[in-house]
Design a protein around this motif. Structure first.
Motif, short mmCIF file in Angstrom:
data_model
loop_
_atom_site.label_atom_id
_atom_site.label_comp_id
_atom_site.label_asym_id
_atom_site.label_seq_id
_atom_site.Cartn_x
_atom_site.Cartn_y
_atom_site.Cartn_z
N VAL A 147 0.86 -1.18 0.00
CA VAL A 147 0.00 0.00 0.00
C VAL A 147 0.89 1.23 0.00
O VAL A 147 1.85 1.31 0.76
N ASP A 148 0.60 2.19 -0.90
CA ASP A 148 1.33 3.47 -0.87
C ASP A 148 0.36 4.58 -0.50
O ASP A 148 -0.82 4.33 -0.21
N ALA A 149 0.86 5.80 -0.49
CA ALA A 149 0.05 6.93 -0.01
C ALA A 149 -1.24 7.07 -0.82
O ALA A 149 -2.31 7.31 -0.25
N ALA A 150 -1.14 6.87 -2.14
CA ALA A 150 -2.33 7.04 -2.98
C ALA A 150 -3.36 5.96 -2.70
O ALA A 150 -4.54 6.25 -2.53
N LEU A 151 -2.87 4.70 -2.61
CA LEU A 151 -3.81 3.61 -2.35
C LEU A 151 -4.43 3.76 -0.97
O LEU A 151 -5.62 3.48 -0.76
N PHE A 152 -3.63 4.24 -0.03
CA PHE A 152 -4.14 4.43 1.32
C PHE A 152 -5.32 5.40 1.31
O PHE A 152 -6.37 5.15 1.92
N GLU A 153 -5.16 6.54 0.58
CA GLU A 153 -6.26 7.50 0.49
C GLU A 153 -7.47 6.87 -0.18
O GLU A 153 -8.61 7.10 0.22
N GLU A 154 -7.22 6.05 -1.19
CA GLU A 154 -8.32 5.40 -1.91
C GLU A 154 -9.08 4.45 -0.97
O GLU A 154 -10.30 4.42 -0.94
N LEU A 155 -8.29 3.68 -0.17
CA LEU A 155 -8.92 2.74 0.76
C LEU A 155 -9.78 3.49 1.77
O LEU A 155 -10.87 3.05 2.14
#
Lengths: 599, 374, 180
Positions: free
Chosen positions: A350-358
């Protein structure tokens, strides 16, 4: 009738001049015999309030009364004896696992008030409290201090194989060991997950293995892992540990789960589907993530679990060697997650972008990413080739051998015939040493700053390593690492002196100046701890949920400073063991529904 | 010339006990008299029934020890031994050698204490107050030894499953020997006022008789049957503990009366002293006093039943123990010697007995209400 | 010992036999065979002494077990004869005519188990209990704990805390597999 017989009775007049046969009163007021069973004494500080005395008393003369707060290792209860019922049989003394209860040799006590003949020995002070005579434990006890020994692969040969070292109890052995349990429940306080230990041990004793694993699954979705490698704080406080060997709680859990090849049909959850329609994302497939995922999934939540590595397990996968926790055991527990309907996304960092998406697509996010940064030894020369960190060493080793990952080199760091030094004294150090041995190292030395009794590693692990001929150098402070002309490494260390620190703390190792020892090896593995690494998050997110070192702070529901984002495991607690991570997970299992207003 | 007694045909009903100094404990004899001759009598018990057998069914195996010793005040150890032996047999426990000898020691010590007490009781029942004074003192010396060895004077709770709770204290043998000597020194004086006294002989010989042919088929034991010429002794017939390795005689007599029974006891005191000396001499010096047993809280014993017996001072004592796979006994039946002596045999002896001979007869059998009622 | 059991088997049906010890054989026979067997043993063998006679309540089987222990002192052996009888209508044949001592055993079993031995002289006469109106107290379904609680009770002011409960409450022990 002869004259002799008629006169016979008068013969006793010969006694008239003899010393009186009766005993003068001064002689009667003699001291009681050394073992006389009189009024109770109790060392209230040594007593753990297990209630064995109360259980054994066939007259129901002993009540357990509240005396102090319950702590880990002490229920805070103390026995109160009702002398209207006591018959001074001293069975209570004979079963006392802490050895604190005793009977003094004093037996006279006169009082007009019958109510005084009921007191808490050792707490209500009595003149005979310090009487060393009387009936005390230790000479012979009714409880069996010795645990059923565990069969293992022989130490001399197992260093050449990856086979599981501990062979497990047979059914008869397990039942015999389970029968030692005194059922006081003190262990449940020390267990971070507060597992139902006496209950499942009782079920094992009675042969109800299905019931046992169901009781285990009440609070632990990775019992086979815990049954093999748990740090088992429960055993440290076991009542038996006071004078003997604790009940083998860990091995019994292992026995119960190993009875079943597939637990999916055995474990029968019965919970309300409160989470239907809600989505939860879990970052990290270690013990805390698995706990959150499993218990939320059986409650109807849609759970997406993201794991960076090709397989689940977290530190229990990449940290723990397979001769302790084999892959099939881990697979069995992952199958339970699949059975509960958790959607598993492996190889998915998980990176910062995916984290925000989650965060935007799920009702709650749980972070259980673990400690993925090995701490440096901070000695000069540690960047020399051949010096590796234990975390990297174990991670690469397990990826290479147990997955089809292409991210690791095919060549292990430790090659056959090498001499290896491991710096550190925890379980990771022992694991790195024993893995090195199995990779073919000719000689393995563990170098530790403090004494052997100070080693944080499990005592059984230390013994196992020694049985495999791993050398442990203690009180050795690494000073610097130099490369020798022939391309080897010289670990230069100085002897340490143990100096008392503040009360309650371990003594500190202090370098003895002026002495330098050399340990020439081919590889040096640093195993002095791990730290957090949250660089995959955006700096803002890091600042919101974590302190400057990367440790996450959570509230009593396990929620971070960021609403809807929960965390647990090694990033949150300081103990860095699997069962604490599971306990964190359990907190979040209650916290998420509460935050979503589902209860 | 004889004076006709107008009341001779009338029958008087009389209750002797339960509060009567001549009765051995709390029991009552209901007798029907013509003049001072007993026509028939019935034994009544129930004054100290404590339901011990039932209590044991509600307790874990180990918890029965504080109960069983209370079945017999003068000889608690026989009960402890029989409970331990029966449960050990059913639960498959073997006790170590040292425990075998220590158990033999306390069993014989308790037999000795009880025999000495009964001699005093027998003399006391015929009005000789001095003898019980002596014998109770002697018993107290034995109780001192018990206190030293077991931590308790009367109820010892010394035996447990697997063996015994403590080893001999240092110097125990010497102090025990001193007590045995005290008893030996006293015996001649007891002989003078009882067995050698023509008055006492008149009083006890030919009194309290019963038919040997009848007795032979009943479960009568101890001095009561040995006084009729039957050499029955559990220690010899069904050897247990260390008795096979000990040299002692089974004393018999043919009188079948009070005198014969008391005389047997008198000789058994000597045999008992002999046994205690042998035990202390032959006992292994070292070794464990108890074998490990399963966790007493969770110990379960498979279904089974057994009957174990031992020779108490009054005769054969037996425990019928039944287990059912649980952690408690299904049934324990305590079969004390007095159970047969106090009812069937005593009631038979009452017929034709002079009322004044009732108590000497009862004491000589003897009867012990606690083991009749449990 | 086994030959002796076979000898009995030749005359009476032996349901089971168990050599508990070299000196103690246990056999089970049907109730109809009990009295004939005991009579035969007393008149024709060395087992003419009745040492012990008692009952066991096998409530789950709906049966009582009567246990007779006969001893042959010459041979130094005992024979335990076990007979199961119906618990709903517990009646057995008296042996008091063979052994007068059995009267007391039978009197006590009537009182404590409610087993009747018709013809035995003291059936129904109180032995240990006076004015008892509850079920026979040695039966398994008689609750001594409840009886003691009612008849005697505990002295006032006693409180007991179960250690396991205290720990569970103090540390918040929970279960997650079931809703509690």
């Amino acid at each position: 009738m002869s004259l002799k017989n008629a006169l016979a009775p008068f013969g006793i007049w010969a006694r008239a001049l003899a010393r009186p046969y009766t005993i003068p009163v001064e002689d009667i007021m003699r001291a009681p015999a050394d073992r006389y069973r009189g009024w109770h004494t109790n060392d209230a500080e040594a007593c753990i309030g297990c209630g064995s005395c109360s259980d054994i008393c066939q007259n129901a003369a002993i009540d357990m009364v509240v005396n102090r707060d319950a702590t880990k290792g002490d229920t805070g209860l103390r026995p109160m004896v009702d002398y209207g019922r006591c018959c001074w049989c001293a069975l209570c003394v004979d079963v006392c696992p802490s050895g604190s209860l005793g009977l003094s040799s004093e037996y006279t006590w006169v009082d007009k008030d019958p109510e005084v003949f009921r007191y808490v020995p050792g707490v209500d002070k009595k003149p005979w409290d310090d009487d060393t005579k009387g009936w005390h434990g230790g000479e012979w006890d009714l409880i069996n201090h010795d645990r059923v020994p565990m069969s293992m692969l022989p130490g001399e040969t197992r260093g050449q194989t990856w086979a599981e070292v501990v062979l497990g109890y047979s059914e008869e052995e397990a039942q015999r060991e389970a029968a030692r349990c005194l059922e006081c429940g003190i262990c449940t306080a020390a267990c971070p997950a507060h597992m139902h230990i006496p209950e499942y041990i009782g079920a094992i004793r009675d042969g109800n293995y299905e019931q046992a694993v169901n009781l285990i699954y009440e609070t632990n979705p990775m019992p086979e892992m815990c049954g093999k490698v748990c740090t088992r704080r429960c055993e440290d406080v076991c009542a038996h540990a006071k004078q003997g060997e604790p009940v083998a709680i860990r091995w019994l859990k292992r026995f119960a789960t190993e009875r079943f090849d597939d637990l999916r049909e055995v474990i029968k959850a019965d919970v309300a589907p409160i989470g239907v329609g809600k989505r939860v994302a879990v970052i990290g497939g270690g013990p805390s993530g698995i706990t959150v995922a499993y218990y939320l999934a059986i409650r109807g939540f849609e759970v997406n679990l993201y794991e960076a590595l090709p397989t689940l397990g977290g530190a229990t996968f990449f940290g723990i060697p397979k001769y302790r926790f084999p892959m099939p055991s881990l697979e069995k527990q992952v199958d339970m997650l699949r059975g509960a309907g958790v959607k598993l996304h492996v190889n998915s960092p998980v990176d910062a972008a995916l984290f925000e998406e989650l965060r935007s697509t799920h009702d709650a996010v749980f972070i259980g990413a673990g400690l993925m940064r090995g701490k440096a030894m901070r000695v000069e020369g540690e960047d020399a080739p051949g010096v590796v960190n234990a975390l990297t060493f174990l991670l690469e080793h397990h990826l290479r051998n147990n997955t089809d990952s292409d991210k690791v080199s095919k060549e292990p760091v430790v090659l056959p015939g090498m001499k290896v030094a491991v710096v550190g004294g925890g379980n990771t150090a022992i694991d790195a040493a024993r893995v090195s041995l199995r990779l073919g190292a000719s000689e393995v030395v563990i170098s530790y700053r403090r004494r052997k009794e100070d080693m944080p590693a499990d005592w059984e692990e230390i013994e196992d390593a020694e049985h495999e001929n791993i050398q442990i150098d203690v009180q050795a402070i690494p000073l610097r690492i130099e490369q020798t002309p022939d391309g080897r490494l010289d670990l230069i260390w100085g002897p340490a002196e143990m100096v008392a620190d503040k009360p309650g703390a371990r003594p500190k190792p202090v370098l003895v100046e002026g002495v330098e020892n050399h340990l020439v090896v081919d590889r040096i593995i640093g195993a002095i701890g791990q730290g957090p690494n949250l660089r995959w998050l955006s700096p803002e997110a890091q600042g919101t949920i974590a302190d400057k070192w990367g440790w996450i702070k959570v509230n009593e529901d396990g929620m971070t400073g960021m609403p809807g984002v929960f965390a647990g495991g090694d990033l949150v607690n300081e103990t860095a063991d699997a069962i604490s991570a599971i306990a964190d997970g359990l907190r979040v299992v209650q916290g998420i529904p509460r935050w979503l207003g589902l209860q | 010339m004889t004076i006709e007694n107008p009341h001779v045909e009338k029958e008087t009903q009389l209750w002797v006990g339960p509060q009567h100094p001549g009765v051995t404990g709390n029991m009552a004899i209901q007798v029907w008299l013509t003049g001072d001759t007993i026509q028939r009598g019935i034994t009544h018990v129930g004054y100290l029934h404590r339901g011990f057998e039932k209590l044991m069914e509600r307790r874990k195996f180990i918890q029965s020890f504080p109960i069983v010793c209370r079945i017999c005040v003068p000889e608690p150890d026989t009960n402890e031994y029989l409970l331990a032996a029966s449960i050990e047999e059913l639960g498959g426990i073997t006790i170590p050698e040292k425990a075998v000898w220590l158990r033999t020691l306390v069993l014989e010590m308790s037999r000795l204490a009880s025999l000495v007490q009964q001699i005093g009781g027998g003399a006391g029942a015929t009005g000789l107050g001095a003898v019980p004074n002596w014998t109770y003192t002697l018993r107290d010396y034995i109780l001192d030894s018990f206190e030293e060895l077991t931590g308790g004077r009367v109820y010892h709770m010394y035996m447990v499953y697997g063996g015994v709770r403590r080893d001999l204290p240092v110097g125990f043998a010497e102090r025990m020997e001193a007590t045995l000597r005290k008893i030996e020194e006293r015996l001649p004086y007891i002989d003078k006022v009882t067995f050698q006294s023509s008055v006492w002989r008149e009083r006890t010989q030919g009194v309290g008789l019963t038919d040997p042919a009848w007795v032979k088929e009943m479960g009568i034991s101890g001095p009561a049957i040995r006084a009729m010429g039957f050499a029955r002794d559990v220690r010899r017939d069904f050897p247990y503990l260390a008795y096979p390795e000990l040299d002692f005689s089974v004393i018999t007599s043919t009188g079948g009366d009070i005198y014969a029974r008391m005389e047997i006891r008198r000789h058994e005191v000597v045999e008992s002293i002999k046994i205690i000396r042998q035990v202390l001499q032959k006992m292994p010096k070292d070794g464990p006093v108890a074998a490990p047993i399963p966790n007493v809280f969770t110990w379960r014993i498979p279904t089974g039943q057994t009957y174990v017996r031992a020779e108490a001072s009054r005769g054969e004592m037996g425990y019928y123990t039944v287990t059912d796979g649980s952690d408690k006994v299904r049934r324990v039946h305590v079969r004390g010697a007095s159970y047969v002596h106090g009812f069937a045999m005593a009631e038979r002896m009452f017929e034709g007995l002079n009322i004044a001979d009732l108590h000497p007869t009862l004491v000589s059998i003897p009867t012990c209400p606690p083991e009749m009622e449990r | 010992m086994n030959e002796f059991v076979q000898e009995i088997q030749a005359r009476f049906e032996v349901l089971w036999s168990n050599p508990q010890r070299p000196d103690l054989m246990q056999i089970g026979v049907r109730q109809v065979n009990a009295l004939p067997l005991l009579t035969w043993l007393k008149s024709n063998t060395g087992y003419f002494i009745l040492n012990h006679f008692s009952a066991v309540d096998w409530i789950e089987d709906g049966e009582f077990q009567l246990t007779y222990l006969l001893t042959d002192y010459a041979a130094r052996r005992s024979l335990m004869v076990c007979v199961r009888i119906d618990r709903a209508a517990p009646t057995a044949e008296s042996v008091h005519h063979l052994w007068p001592e059995a009267v007391t055993y039978e009197q006590e079993m009537f009182e404590m188990f409610g087993i009747s031995f018709p013809g035995s002289p003291r059936q129904g006469v109180d032995l240990l209990l006076e004015g008892w109106e509850d079920i026979p107290p040695m039966r398994r379904d008689f609750d001594t704990a409840a009886f003691a609680e009612e008849a005697f009770g505990f002295r006032p002011g006693r409180t007991h805390t179960n250690p396991r409960d205290r720990v569970a409450i103090a540390f918040g022990q929970k279960g997650f597999l079931h809703d509690h």
